[in-house]
Structure formats: structure tokens, C-alpha cells
Design a protein around this motif. Structure first.
Motif, PDB file in Angstrom:
ATOM      1  N   ASN A   1      -3.404   0.824  -4.344  1.00  0.00           N
ATOM      2  CA  ASN A   1      -3.233   0.530  -2.919  1.00  0.00           C
ATOM      3  C   ASN A   1      -4.283  -0.442  -2.390  1.00  0.00           C
ATOM      4  O   ASN A   1      -3.998  -1.237  -1.498  1.00  0.00           O
ATOM      5  CB  ASN A   1      -3.246   1.826  -2.096  1.00  0.00           C
ATOM      6  CG  ASN A   1      -2.008   2.661  -2.369  1.00  0.00           C
ATOM      7  OD1 ASN A   1      -1.082   2.195  -3.029  1.00  0.00           O
ATOM      8  ND2 ASN A   1      -1.988   3.886  -1.876  1.00  0.00           N
ATOM      9  N   ASP A   2      -5.484  -0.364  -2.931  1.00  0.00           N
ATOM     10  CA  ASP A   2      -6.486  -1.360  -2.535  1.00  0.00           C
ATOM     11  C   ASP A   2      -6.022  -2.747  -2.961  1.00  0.00           C
ATOM     12  O   ASP A   2      -6.236  -3.738  -2.249  1.00  0.00           O
ATOM     13  CB  ASP A   2      -7.849  -1.048  -3.176  1.00  0.00           C
ATOM     14  CG  ASP A   2      -8.602   0.019  -2.384  1.00  0.00           C
ATOM     15  OD1 ASP A   2      -8.186   0.318  -1.245  1.00  0.00           O
ATOM     16  OD2 ASP A   2      -9.600   0.552  -2.904  1.00  0.00           O
ATOM     17  N   LEU A   3      -5.385  -2.838  -4.133  1.00  0.00           N
ATOM     18  CA  LEU A   3      -4.854  -4.131  -4.580  1.00  0.00           C
ATOM     19  C   LEU A   3      -3.694  -4.558  -3.687  1.00  0.00           C
ATOM     20  O   LEU A   3      -3.598  -5.716  -3.272  1.00  0.00           O
ATOM     21  CB  LEU A   3      -4.405  -4.047  -6.045  1.00  0.00           C
ATOM     22  CG  LEU A   3      -5.531  -3.839  -7.075  1.00  0.00           C
ATOM     23  CD1 LEU A   3      -4.949  -3.620  -8.470  1.00  0.00           C
ATOM     24  CD2 LEU A   3      -6.496  -5.026  -7.090  1.00  0.00           C
ATOM     25  N   ALA A   4      -2.819  -3.607  -3.347  1.00  0.00           N
ATOM     26  CA  ALA A   4      -1.676  -3.921  -2.479  1.00  0.00           C
ATOM     27  C   ALA A   4      -2.170  -4.431  -1.126  1.00  0.00           C
ATOM     28  O   ALA A   4      -1.623  -5.393  -0.578  1.00  0.00           O
ATOM     29  CB  ALA A   4      -0.797  -2.690  -2.300  1.00  0.00           C
ATOM     30  N   ALA A   5      -3.219  -3.764  -0.594  1.00  0.00           N
ATOM     31  CA  ALA A   5      -3.749  -4.178   0.713  1.00  0.00           C
ATOM     32  C   ALA A   5      -4.345  -5.583   0.637  1.00  0.00           C
ATOM     33  O   ALA A   5      -4.461  -6.265   1.650  1.00  0.00           O
ATOM     34  CB  ALA A   5      -4.789  -3.180   1.201  1.00  0.00           C
ATOM     35  N   ALA A   6      -4.710  -6.009  -0.569  1.00  0.00           N
ATOM     36  CA  ALA A   6      -5.208  -7.378  -0.745  1.00  0.00           C
ATOM     37  C   ALA A   6      -4.045  -8.339  -1.001  1.00  0.00           C
ATOM     38  O   ALA A   6      -4.252  -9.511  -1.298  1.00  0.00           O
ATOM     39  CB  ALA A   6      -6.200  -7.418  -1.901  1.00  0.00           C
ATOM     40  N   GLY A   7      -2.825  -7.823  -0.912  1.00  0.00           N
ATOM     41  CA  GLY A   7      -1.639  -8.653  -1.114  1.00  0.00           C
ATOM     42  C   GLY A   7      -1.375  -8.949  -2.577  1.00  0.00           C
ATOM     43  O   GLY A   7      -0.700  -9.920  -2.914  1.00  0.00           O
ATOM     44  N   ALA A   8      -1.906  -8.088  -3.453  1.00  0.00           N
ATOM     45  CA  ALA A   8      -1.790  -8.375  -4.887  1.00  0.00           C
ATOM     46  C   ALA A   8      -0.798  -7.440  -5.571  1.00  0.00           C
ATOM     47  O   ALA A   8      -0.642  -6.290  -5.184  1.00  0.00           O
ATOM     48  CB  ALA A   8      -3.165  -8.229  -5.548  1.00  0.00           C
TER      49      ALA A   8
END
Lengths: 330, 365
Positions: A78-85
């Protein structure tokens, strides 16, 4: 700063941020780290890559809606998703207390494996350490992850009138742990822990209208809104009435006198979208997350206040979490 | 996150907005302070109405000497202390329980005093001491626990009490200290236990308008509306019970008899206010063996008035948090200098949250 670490240094609020600045940034600060984003974003070859790490110490390790393993994968994904990744590869480390049941360890590993398959990521590196009985509480898990940033997502400065969306009901993970710790659990209060990758995929090209994203984990929605306001030098108005909240979660907080705006979610995303695009983006998210809602707008305010308009029309100012609500929620 | 009766609230606000005079209204109870901040009620009142916070936050009026005593008891490594959350952050004269906890002392934060029973049973080798702080609202709960502990013959559970009564402090503030306020919002929860009677003196003896109120937005606005009506018409001064859905005239007789069974009145120092005669509930002779002071053979020292902040003046409504030189500077929720900043029900903490940090600094400049 006090001479010794207190539990509140780990709550994701003001003391955590002071500790990070005064101890860690002091010794290994650099431009990428000091952006204090959910993940560091940098170029590798011609691709933009996001990289992040997180440790999990939640107690109890099994809770309604998940366990420490599911949380460890979702937290990093989710931290990656929040970075748009798009998350690709994870590493994991286990610190296990002597005497921990292998059956339980396998249960945790299975739930990590299941979530990885569901998300389409692989755990490609790992480490295991065991400490003497009494030197850890069951087990702690670290995960790190790397992903490729979606080309349609271009983070940029927030402007007056930009709209704020949350993808679902707030505070459910933190409240679940709170309820378990204090014996108030019921079948309606359940962690929202889940991977956010689907939302990013579903938005696809529409991500071009999203200017900024974050997941409201430790410190809750109030804390992340204040951090973003501070980072972008803008104010915000949040409509309390628009905040989606499960009635059982709200009731428990009313009983305990706690504020759900400071309690973590582990499966929600907050999106800041271009003025005028809020309704369209929110409708798109609602196709897969029915409780998504526009909760407020960005406003120009050099004092960077996040104001909450109460349902009766009064206003108060939200601050970042000042004191630990409950330790070890993730 | 919704609120019931929004239309009724708006109608009430419209009527209050017609008030063109000046009025200082004190909410006695910390829960009212908290709710006023939570709903942003100040931002919806005419300029002439100022809300000031009173002494009804139990953590705020607990003396530093009480915290020092708890810390002294912890010198015994066999002691386990159980406390409600807010109290552990209150600064004593040397340290706080939170700092002691970080040093490895055995301190647990609980939500229910019944957790004390479990702790006492699970740790027979430990002396469990519960920090019993509160007003008439929590006193019956502790009374019931003491009686239950007596019945079960538990011999490793003790209570360090800082339980206080409302009526003596009202007399002290309105009489001895000649508190100047135009109206009082009275604590509905306390009244639910005591009944309306202890609050009757506010209007009958001291001629100050009073309203017993509940804690929802509409309750609080209704209370303010009632008070400004009384302020506008001196003939109408009374102690109005606007919380009849919970407050009976004679209160909760079962709870009152529990209090009478277990506690006796005693003089006690209120932080920032001073000695108020007969305003404490202490464990009576019959149940003395559950009194931590008795068990550990100590007394709560008189630590005097804290000089780093104006908590006392704030509790008496003499000044607002913004008028204290420490507010928002050396006294913040993360590093509270005074008890009003510690408790989420404290006036300073509520102000701080309502106004935001930077504005606090502007106010205190």
C-alpha cells in the motif's frame, strides 16, 4: 526531547516525526529520505521506481480481518500504491521469539503467500532471526518492497479547490485493535487491512487527474491530512458529515472518548484530485469501493490549517496526533 | 460522522444569535469542554458570549502530590499500578507516570476498573494499586469494586483515591473565591448520580443562573439559550434541569448509597484552587484496608501551587488558556506543564485542539 524512548515515539504522530528528524535525519538524512513520503521515488534507467520498508509489531498478532502477516504485505504494497507504483518484489525479515509455535508461524506465512498471489507480487529475499524467550513478543516482521511508478501518475503541487477523496470507511484497523485490547470486540468491528493495488489499477489513465495520494495508517486521517497540508503549504476544509464511518466504529469511539480521525486504516487511500474532477474520480472508485466519498477541498491558507466543519456548521482545527492512542497497532 | 437534530440545533443557534449583551458562561464539566471544542460551538456563538472552563475535569484538579505519591509507591518493585490513560501524563513535581513507565516501572493503562480485579487475580505476587480519580460519576464504581473486593476477600488490591465532590467546590468558588461568572452549565453526568439538589445552591444561594445539561450539541446550545434568557431576566434565575432524560430530582439512589457505604468526606487540595473543605471522598474506616495510603503507610504531600502555568486561574475562569504565558509555548499536549493541557477534557488541551498550534502561539503573544 525526553532522554528515553516512550511508547508515543512510535505512534506515527508528532513525537515520531520529531524523533525521526532529530536522530535519523541528522545522521543519514538525504534529499530522497527527507521528502518523508510513503515511498522513495527515483529513476533506474528510464523507469521511475518506488522503494519502501515497514516493520510490523502488532499485538495481538491475529485479529478480526487479518493477522500480522497479511498486514506486513499490505502495509508495504500500500505504501507503493500510495506512491502511484505497481508493486513488483518484496523482501521480508522475521524476528521470532524462542518458543513461538511453528503452526502459528505457518499460518502467518500462508496468509502472506495468499496476499502476494492475490496482488501479483513475489517475496524474493528474506531473513530469519530467533531471540531468547522474553526478548521479543512473539514475532516481528519487516517487509520492503519495490515497484514501478505508473506513467499516468504525476504528483504535483496542490491548488485552491482541489478535491479530497477517501476510498472507504475510516479508522477500522486501529479501532479493531483498540477493541481487542480492551475487550470490546464484536463481529461488526473488523480491520480494513487489504491491498490497495486494485484501486490504482482501476483508476488507470484517470490517475492523471490525481495530484497526490497517501494511505492513512498510524496517526489516522487527521495526521496525514495535516502532513500533506504542511508539505504543500495549503489549508483544507473537511466536512465531518461526509466522512464515511461504520456506525459500530463510531459508537465504540463515543463510548471510549477517543477520536476515530486519529485511528489507522490499513486498506484506504486518500486522493487529492484536480478541481472539478472529484465527482468523476469518486464515481470511478465507487465501482469497486462503494463507500468512497469526497470529504473536502484544498484551500489557500498560509497558516496551513486543516479545518473540520462539524455537522452543525461549527469549525475546529485538526492537528496531527499528539499522544499515543494505543501502541503497536501495526 | 453525523449529529442528530441538526435542524433543531440551527433553530437554537438563531435564537441565541439574537442575544446582544455580554455573558461569561462557565461549563463546569470537562466533558462539556471537550464537546464544545468537538462541535466547534464557540465559532457559532455571538461575540458577546464567552465560554470559560471550570474545575470539572478530574485529571486537571488532581494535585502533583498525588502523582508523586503514586511514584513513591512504585519504589516497591512488587507494586503494579493501574490507571486511566490521561492520568499517566500528568506531571508530578519530579516526574510523570509515563516517564516512570518508560523507565520500566509496572504501570498499565486500562479502560475499566474491573481490569484491576483481573490483574490482582493474575498476579497474586503483586500488590495492585488502582488510581481512583474522578467525581460523583466514578465514585460509585470504585465503591462497588471495594465492596466486591471485600466480599471476595482479595488482599492484594488497593485504591489510591483522588475522588472529589462537586457541591463543596461550588460553594468554595462562588462563595469563598467570589467567582465572577454570569451563568453555569452544570454537569449532567454528576447530576445523574447526585440529583438536582447540589446544584440548586448556584441560583438559590448565589443568584447565578444555572442549567444542568447533557452532552450533545443540542443539549449544550439549549443550556446556553436557557442561561442567556435567565441573564436577560433576573426574575427568571433558577437551576434548570435540561437533562431530565437522565437526571432525576433525587438522582441515582443506589449509586449514592454505594458512595455512603464506602467513602467518607475529607478536606482535599484541588490543583490550582487550593484546599476545599470536605470535598474529597476517602475510603471509610470499615474498608480502610483497601486504601493504598493505609497499606503503604504514606500521606499525599502538599506540593503547593505549580508556578509554571496559570492552570488555577484557568480553572476558576479568571483567565482563558490564551492568557497563560506557558500556553502553546512551554506547555503543549505533547509536553504538558499543567494538568489543563494533559487531559483531553482539560480547557487548555481543548483550546489547543480547537485552535491549532500556530494560532495558539499568536494568541499567547
Amino acid at each position: 526531547m525526553p532522554a528515553r524512548i516512550q511508547l508515543s515515539h512510535g505512534d506515527g504522530g508528532k513525537k515520531t516525526s520529531a524523533l525521526i528528524k532529530e536522530v535519523f535525519y541528522k545522521h543519514f538524512g538525504n534529499e530522497l529520505l527527507e521528502k518523508s513520503r510513503d515511498a522513495a521515488i527515483f529513476a533506474l534507467g528510464d523507469r521511475k521506481v518506488a522503494f519502501t520498508t515497514d516493520s510490523f509489531v502488532v499485538q495481538p498478532i491475529f485479529f478480526s480481518g487479518g493477522d500480522i502477516g497479511k498486514l506486513a504485505v499490505c502495509g508495504t504494497v500500500n505504501d507503493l500504491a500510495a506512491a502511484g507504483a505497481e508493486p513488483l518484489y518484496l523482501s521480508t525479515s522475521f524476528i521470532i521469539e524462542e518458543g513461538f509455535e511453528i503452526g502459528q508461524l505457518e499460518k502467518i506465512a500462508r496468509s502472506m503467500g495468499d496476499i502476494c498471489r492475490q496482488v501479483g507480487v513475489s517475496i524474493v529475499a528474506g531473513d530469519t532471526k530467533v531471540v531468547e524467550k522474553g526478548f521479543a513478543d512473539g514475532l516481528y516482521i519487516n517487509t520492503s518492497g519495490i515497484g514501478v511508478v505508473m506513467e499516468s501518475y504525476i504528483p504535483r503541487d496542490l491548488l485552491d479547490g482541489d478535491e479530497i477523496i477517501i476510498t472507504g470507511t475510516i479508522a477500522e484497523h486501529g479501532t479493531t485493535i483498540l477493541a481487542l485490547r480492551h475487550g470490546f470486540q464484536n463481529e461488526h468491528i473488523c480491520s480494513d487491512c487489504k491491498p490497495l493495488k486494485k484501486i490504482i489499477e482501476h483508476l488507470g489513465e484517470a490517475l492523471c487527474h490525481v495530484k497526490c495520494m497517501t494511505d492513512p495508517t498510524r496517526g489516522g486521517l487527521a495526521t496525514v491530512l495535516c502532513e500533506i497540508a504542511e508539505f504543500h503549504n495549503m489549508g483544507m476544509i473537511i466536512e465531518e458529515e461526509k466522512l464515511p464511518i461504520h456506525p459500530h466504529v463510531q459508537t465504540l469511539h463515543q463510548i471510549l472518548g477517543t477520536n476515530p480521525m486519529f485511528f489507522a486504516s490499513e486498506g484506504r487511500l486518500v486522493l487529492f484530485v484536480e478541481k472539478g474532477q472529484g465527482t468523476k474520480i469518486c464515481r470511478l472508485i465507487c465501482e469497486i469501493e462503494k463507500d468512497a466519498a469526497i470529504i473536502g477541498t484544498v484551500i489557500s491558507d498560509d497558516r496551513k490549517f486543516v479545518r473540520l466543519r462539524t455537522p452543525i456548521g461549527g469549525q475546529r482545527i485538526l492537528t496531527i496526533l499528539q499522544n499515543e492512542m494505543i501502541p503497536r497497532i501495526c | 460522522m453525523g449529529v442528530e437534530n441538526v435542524d433543531a440545533v440551527h433553530k437554537m443557534i438563531q435564537r441565541i444569535m439574537l442575544f446582544s449583551g455580554n455573558a461569561r458562561i462557565m461549563e463546569i464539566c470537562g466533558t462539556h469542554t471537550h464537546q464544545i471544542a468537538r462541535y466547534g460551538i464557540r465559532s457559532l456563538l455571538p461575540k458577546g458570549i464567552r465560554l470559560v472552563s471550570g474545575p470539572g475535569c478530574p485529571v486537571c484538579v488532581t494535585e502533583a502530590g498525588y502523582i508523586d505519591t503514586a511514584i513513591t509507591i512504585l519504589d516497591d518493585p512488587d507494586v503494579k499500578i493501574m490507571s486511566f490513560g490521561d492520568l499517566i501524563r500528568v506531571p508530578g513535581s519530579r516526574s510523570s507516570l509515563q516517564e516512570q513507565k518508560a523507565m520500566g516501572k509496572d504501570i498499565s493503562v486500562v479502560y475499566s476498573p474491573e481490569d484491576a480485579f483481573r490483574a490482582a487475580a493474575e498476579h497474586p505476587d503483586k500488590q495492585t494499586v488502582f488510581l481512583a480519580v474522578g467525581f460523583e460519576t466514578t465514585a460509585p464504581l470504585f465503591a462497588a469494586l471495594v465492596k466486591q473486593a471485600d466480599k471476595m476477600n482479595i488482599n492484594n488490591l488497593f485504591f489510591l483515591t483522588a475522588l472529589k465532590q462537586m457541591e463543596p467546590v461550588l460553594h468554595h468558588m462562588l462563595g469563598t473565591l467570589e467567582l465572577k461568572v454570569d451563568g453555569l452549565i452544570c454537569p449532567g453526568h454528576v447530576a445523574a448520580i447526585t440529583g438536582q439538589n447540589p446544584f440548586q445552591i448556584i441560583s438559590d444561594k448565589y443568584g447565578v443562573p444555572a442549567a444542568i445539561c447533557g452532552f450533545e450539541a443540542l443539549d449544550i446550545f439549549a443550556g446556553i439559550h436557557e442561561l442567556i434568557q435567565q441573564i436577560s431576566d433576573k426574575e427568571a434565575v433558577r437551576t434548570a434541569n435540561l437533562y431530565k432524560r437522565c437526571v432525576r430530582e433525587d438522582g441515582n439512589t443506589m449509586a449514592k448509597s454505594l458512595i455512603d457505604d464506602v467513602f467518607a468526606p475529607a478536606d482535599v487540595v484541588w490543583r490550582g484552587i487550593g484546599m476545599v473543605p470536605d470535598s474529597a471522598y476517602v475510603i471509610n474506616k470499615r474498608y480502610k484496608r483497601f486504601d493504598a495510603l493505609e497499606r503503604f503507610g504514606i500521606r499525599i504531600p502538599d506540593s503547593g501551587r505549580p508556578n509554571t502555568c496559570l492552570c488555577g486561574d484557568i480553572l476558576l475562569g479568571k483567565t482563558e488558556p490564551g492568557g497563560c504565558p506557558a500556553f502553546g509555548r512551554t506547555c503543549t499536549p505533547e509536553n504538558p506543564a499543567g494538568p489543563c493541557m494533559v487531559s483531553s477534557e482539560g480547557a487548555c488541551s481543548a483550546w489547543y485542539k480547537e485552535m491549532g498550534e500556530e494560532r495558539c502561539l499568536q494568541e499567547s503573544n
